[in-house]
Design a protein around this motif. Structure first.
Motif, PDB file in Angstrom:
ATOM      1  N   GLN A 153       0.824  -1.214   0.000  1.00 38.22           N
ATOM      2  CA  GLN A 153       0.000   0.000   0.000  1.00 38.22           C
ATOM      3  C   GLN A 153       0.860   1.267   0.000  1.00 38.22           C
ATOM      4  OE1 GLN A 153      -3.407  -0.024   2.702  1.00 38.22           O
ATOM      5  NE2 GLN A 153      -3.247  -2.263   2.937  1.00 38.22           N
ATOM      6  N   LEU A 154       1.888   1.255  -0.827  1.00 38.41           N
ATOM      7  CA  LEU A 154       2.761   2.422  -0.949  1.00 38.41           C
ATOM      8  C   LEU A 154       2.017   3.558  -1.654  1.00 38.41           C
ATOM      9  CD1 LEU A 154       5.991   0.532  -2.043  1.00 38.41           C
ATOM     10  CD2 LEU A 154       5.459   1.405   0.236  1.00 38.41           C
ATOM     11  N   ASN A 155       2.295   4.771  -1.240  1.00 40.26           N
ATOM     12  CA  ASN A 155       1.578   5.923  -1.807  1.00 40.26           C
ATOM     13  C   ASN A 155       2.396   6.678  -2.852  1.00 40.26           C
ATOM     14  OD1 ASN A 155       3.469   7.173  -0.170  1.00 40.26           O
ATOM     15  ND2 ASN A 155       2.087   8.856   0.367  1.00 40.26           N
ATOM     16  N   GLY A 156       3.502   6.092  -3.282  1.00 41.13           N
ATOM     17  CA  GLY A 156       4.337   6.751  -4.283  1.00 41.13           C
ATOM     18  C   GLY A 156       4.870   5.755  -5.292  1.00 41.13           C
ATOM     19  N   THR A 157       5.281   6.285  -6.464  1.00 41.51           N
ATOM     20  CA  THR A 157       5.799   5.430  -7.544  1.00 41.51           C
ATOM     21  C   THR A 157       7.303   5.540  -7.695  1.00 41.51           C
ATOM     22  OG1 THR A 157       5.398   7.187  -9.164  1.00 41.51           O
ATOM     23  CG2 THR A 157       3.620   5.563  -8.797  1.00 41.51           C
ATOM     24  N   ASP A 158       7.957   6.297  -6.845  1.00 45.31           N
ATOM     25  CA  ASP A 158       9.409   6.463  -6.936  1.00 45.31           C
ATOM     26  C   ASP A 158      10.113   5.127  -6.715  1.00 45.31           C
ATOM     27  OD1 ASP A 158       9.928   9.730  -6.598  1.00 45.31           O
ATOM     28  OD2 ASP A 158       8.064   8.981  -5.690  1.00 45.31           O
ATOM     29  N   ASP A 159      11.254   4.975  -7.392  1.00 48.09           N
ATOM     30  CA  ASP A 159      12.071   3.783  -7.181  1.00 48.09           C
ATOM     31  C   ASP A 159      12.609   3.776  -5.755  1.00 48.09           C
ATOM     32  OD1 ASP A 159      11.692   2.865  -9.746  1.00 48.09           O
ATOM     33  OD2 ASP A 159      13.463   3.889 -10.540  1.00 48.09           O
ATOM     34  N   ILE A 160      12.546   2.625  -5.141  1.00 54.14           N
ATOM     35  CA  ILE A 160      13.030   2.481  -3.765  1.00 54.14           C
ATOM     36  C   ILE A 160      14.290   1.615  -3.800  1.00 54.14           C
ATOM     37  CG2 ILE A 160      12.504   1.634  -1.450  1.00 54.14           C
ATOM     38  CD1 ILE A 160       9.558   2.171  -2.036  1.00 54.14           C
ATOM     39  N   PRO A 161      15.453   2.208  -3.553  1.00 58.69           N
ATOM     40  CA  PRO A 161      16.707   1.447  -3.633  1.00 58.69           C
ATOM     41  C   PRO A 161      16.800   0.378  -2.537  1.00 58.69           C
ATOM     42  CG  PRO A 161      17.094   3.822  -3.654  1.00 58.69           C
ATOM     43  CD  PRO A 161      15.682   3.622  -3.229  1.00 58.69           C
ATOM     44  N   ILE A 162      17.512  -0.690  -2.860  1.00 61.83           N
ATOM     45  CA  ILE A 162      17.810  -1.712  -1.855  1.00 61.83           C
ATOM     46  C   ILE A 162      18.677  -1.074  -0.765  1.00 61.83           C
ATOM     47  CG2 ILE A 162      18.883  -3.951  -1.436  1.00 61.83           C
ATOM     48  CD1 ILE A 162      16.366  -4.028  -3.177  1.00 61.83           C
ATOM     49  N   GLY A 163      18.365  -1.382   0.477  1.00 60.49           N
ATOM     50  CA  GLY A 163      19.106  -0.804   1.593  1.00 60.49           C
ATOM     51  C   GLY A 163      18.453   0.415   2.198  1.00 60.49           C
ATOM     52  N   SER A 164      17.322   0.850   1.620  1.00 60.87           N
ATOM     53  CA  SER A 164      16.619   2.020   2.162  1.00 60.87           C
ATOM     54  C   SER A 164      16.098   1.720   3.565  1.00 60.87           C
ATOM     55  CB  SER A 164      15.451   2.398   1.253  1.00 60.87           C
ATOM     56  OG  SER A 164      15.909   2.769  -0.033  1.00 60.87           O
ATOM     57  N   GLU A 165      16.202   2.718   4.438  1.00 63.65           N
ATOM     58  CA  GLU A 165      15.754   2.572   5.815  1.00 63.65           C
ATOM     59  C   GLU A 165      14.235   2.683   5.897  1.00 63.65           C
ATOM     60  OE1 GLU A 165      17.436   1.991   8.581  1.00 63.65           O
ATOM     61  OE2 GLU A 165      19.511   2.158   7.882  1.00 63.65           O
ATOM     62  N   VAL A 166      13.642   1.803   6.698  1.00 61.62           N
ATOM     63  CA  VAL A 166      12.202   1.822   6.920  1.00 61.62           C
ATOM     64  C   VAL A 166      11.949   2.078   8.396  1.00 61.62           C
ATOM     65  CG1 VAL A 166      10.048   0.514   6.743  1.00 61.62           C
ATOM     66  CG2 VAL A 166      11.847   0.193   5.032  1.00 61.62           C
ATOM     67  N   VAL A 167      11.096   3.078   8.690  1.00 61.86           N
ATOM     68  CA  VAL A 167      10.786   3.427  10.075  1.00 61.86           C
ATOM     69  C   VAL A 167       9.272   3.558  10.217  1.00 61.86           C
ATOM     70  CG1 VAL A 167      12.983   4.616  10.432  1.00 61.86           C
ATOM     71  CG2 VAL A 167      10.996   5.902   9.588  1.00 61.86           C
ATOM     72  N   THR A 168       8.821   3.663  11.456  1.00 64.43           N
ATOM     73  CA  THR A 168       7.383   3.834  11.702  1.00 64.43           C
ATOM     74  C   THR A 168       6.950   5.244  11.317  1.00 64.43           C
ATOM     75  OG1 THR A 168       7.761   4.502  13.989  1.00 64.43           O
ATOM     76  CG2 THR A 168       7.370   2.148  13.572  1.00 64.43           C
ATOM     77  N   GLY A 203      13.691  -1.629   9.774  1.00 65.56           N
ATOM     78  CA  GLY A 203      14.700  -2.421   9.080  1.00 65.56           C
ATOM     79  C   GLY A 203      15.115  -1.786   7.775  1.00 65.56           C
ATOM     80  N   LYS A 204      15.735  -2.604   6.903  1.00 67.02           N
ATOM     81  CA  LYS A 204      16.214  -2.134   5.603  1.00 67.02           C
ATOM     82  C   LYS A 204      15.612  -2.969   4.490  1.00 67.02           C
ATOM     83  CE  LYS A 204      20.677  -0.379   7.232  1.00 67.02           C
ATOM     84  NZ  LYS A 204      22.152  -0.444   7.070  1.00 67.02           N
ATOM     85  N   VAL A 205      15.320  -2.299   3.371  1.00 62.57           N
ATOM     86  CA  VAL A 205      14.747  -2.971   2.207  1.00 62.57           C
ATOM     87  C   VAL A 205      15.777  -3.923   1.605  1.00 62.57           C
ATOM     88  CG1 VAL A 205      13.786  -2.658  -0.113  1.00 62.57           C
ATOM     89  CG2 VAL A 205      13.231  -1.021   1.708  1.00 62.57           C
ATOM     90  N   ILE A 206      15.362  -5.182   1.411  1.00 67.36           N
ATOM     91  CA  ILE A 206      16.279  -6.159   0.802  1.00 67.36           C
ATOM     92  C   ILE A 206      15.819  -6.590  -0.590  1.00 67.36           C
ATOM     93  CG2 ILE A 206      17.192  -7.042   2.983  1.00 67.36           C
ATOM     94  CD1 ILE A 206      15.210  -9.345   2.797  1.00 67.36           C
ATOM     95  N   SER A 207      14.537  -6.386  -0.909  1.00 67.86           N
ATOM     96  CA  SER A 207      14.052  -6.690  -2.253  1.00 67.86           C
ATOM     97  C   SER A 207      12.727  -5.977  -2.498  1.00 67.86           C
ATOM     98  CB  SER A 207      13.887  -8.198  -2.455  1.00 67.86           C
ATOM     99  OG  SER A 207      12.851  -8.707  -1.646  1.00 67.86           O
ATOM    100  N   VAL A 208      12.436  -5.775  -3.783  1.00 69.69           N
ATOM    101  CA  VAL A 208      11.197  -5.112  -4.184  1.00 69.69           C
ATOM    102  C   VAL A 208      10.472  -6.009  -5.173  1.00 69.69           C
ATOM    103  CG1 VAL A 208      10.159  -3.071  -5.237  1.00 69.69           C
ATOM    104  CG2 VAL A 208      12.256  -2.837  -3.874  1.00 69.69           C
ATOM    105  N   LYS A 209       9.226  -6.317  -4.859  1.00 71.45           N
ATOM    106  CA  LYS A 209       8.391  -7.104  -5.771  1.00 71.45           C
ATOM    107  C   LYS A 209       7.602  -6.118  -6.630  1.00 71.45           C
ATOM    108  CE  LYS A 209       5.023 -10.864  -5.843  1.00 71.45           C
ATOM    109  NZ  LYS A 209       4.164 -11.768  -5.014  1.00 71.45           N
ATOM    110  N   SER A 210       7.985  -6.044  -7.890  1.00 72.80           N
ATOM    111  CA  SER A 210       7.455  -5.014  -8.777  1.00 72.80           C
ATOM    112  C   SER A 210       6.016  -5.285  -9.185  1.00 72.80           C
ATOM    113  CB  SER A 210       8.325  -4.904 -10.044  1.00 72.80           C
ATOM    114  OG  SER A 210       9.654  -4.599  -9.695  1.00 72.80           O
ATOM    115  N   SER A 211       5.368  -4.212  -9.634  1.00 70.80           N
ATOM    116  CA  SER A 211       4.017  -4.294 -10.194  1.00 70.80           C
ATOM    117  C   SER A 211       3.948  -3.368 -11.399  1.00 70.80           C
ATOM    118  CB  SER A 211       2.969  -3.899  -9.157  1.00 70.80           C
ATOM    119  OG  SER A 211       3.115  -2.531  -8.814  1.00 70.80           O
ATOM    120  N   THR A 212       2.879  -3.425 -12.158  1.00 69.50           N
ATOM    121  CA  THR A 212       2.771  -2.625 -13.383  1.00 69.50           C
ATOM    122  C   THR A 212       2.676  -1.136 -13.102  1.00 69.50           C
ATOM    123  OG1 THR A 212       0.377  -2.989 -13.343  1.00 69.50           O
ATOM    124  CG2 THR A 212       1.708  -4.502 -14.682  1.00 69.50           C
TER     125      THR A 212
END
Length: 274
Positions: A210-225, A239-248
């Protein structure tokens, strides 16, 4: 006098004479030529025959003594090894507890604007290891339902029920009953918001959607509350992003996030106050 009586008398006389000569020979040191040598010749095999059992028993006594000594040494070594193993296990536990406490202290220093309630894990059973735990904080300490719980430098759970002196924490590694939490990812001074929606047991990672943006999210990006919902403390590390499951359309993407906290060793915890 019959023949048998004569033989008995003769044998008795011969035995007495032999013993007398034997006494004189060995006791007094008197040597009688031929006779002494003859006695030695006759008695020497008997002496050797009688000496063998004595020698054998003496040797077995030494062997038995060595075995008993080896058994005692082995028993002592086992006790020493057991004591060392216990000390090593205790040391490892203390090291992990100290590391957990240091990370909790670092969390408090990092978020000086937040109110933290420090405590410890009191119960965590193997049957519910990845699902929940009980902490030694309760209503008397200011803990209430839906408060976040952090440990080892990251978010680990949420309070689901509270007693006077204890509380149940549902862990975020519980893939069966997951409580959704608002999050945000900062990218180039821009923030993308989403929902921490699940836990993938195959990769041991959080699932965000349920992301609200279409920007590319690099691997290793920090995720916080995120405090976008108004009830969740913000900027608690997830934690940190380790993979992105893409969609159209990039809006239905799923992020897989490696937890900042180690769920296998939870000792000291912090309940985050609103």
């Amino acid at each position: 006098m019959n023949k048998i009586s004569r033989l008995i008398i003769a044998g008795s006389i011969f035995l007495v004479l032999s013993l007398t000569l034997l006494f004189l020979t060995f006791g007094k040191g008197i040597r009688i030529p031929y006779l002494t040598d003859g006695i030695h010749f006759v008695l020497s095999p008997i002496h050797n025959l009688l000496a063998k059992p004595t020698q054998f028993l003496s040797e077995q006594k030494d062997v038995l003594s060595d075995l008993i000594e080896a058994y005692d040494e082995n028993k002592e070594l086992k006790q020493t090894v057991s004591s060392l193993e216990s000390q090593i296990a205790e040391k490892d536990t203390l090291v992990k507890e100290n590391e957990s406490l240091r990370q909790s202290l670092g969390m408090v220093e990092m978020h000086a604007d937040k109110h933290f309630i420090p405590g410890f894990v009191s119960v965590r059973t193997p049957a519910s290891w990845s699902k929940q735990m009980i902490i030694d904080l309760g209503q008397n300490d200011g803990v209430s339902k839906s408060m976040l719980v952090v440990a080892n430098g990251g978010l680990v759970g949420i309070v689901t029920s509270v007693e006077a002196e204890s509380a149940v924490v549902k862990l975020l590694s519980n893939s069966d009953e997951f409580t959704k939490i608002p999050i945000k990812v900062s990218i180039n001074s821009k923030e993308i918001y989403g929902i921490l929606a699940g836990y993938d047991t195959d990769s041991n990672s959080f699932i965000i959607n349920q992301l609200n943006g279409t920007d590319d999210i690099p691997i290793g990006s920090e995720v916080v509350t995120s405090d976008l919902a108004g009830t969740t403390p913000s900027n608690i590390q997830i934690g940190k992003v380790i993979s992105v499951k893409s969609s159209t359309d990039n809006l239905n993407r799923e992020l897989y996030v490696e937890p900042a906290a180690d769920f296998s060793n939870l000792y000291s915890i912090l309940v985050v106050g609103n």
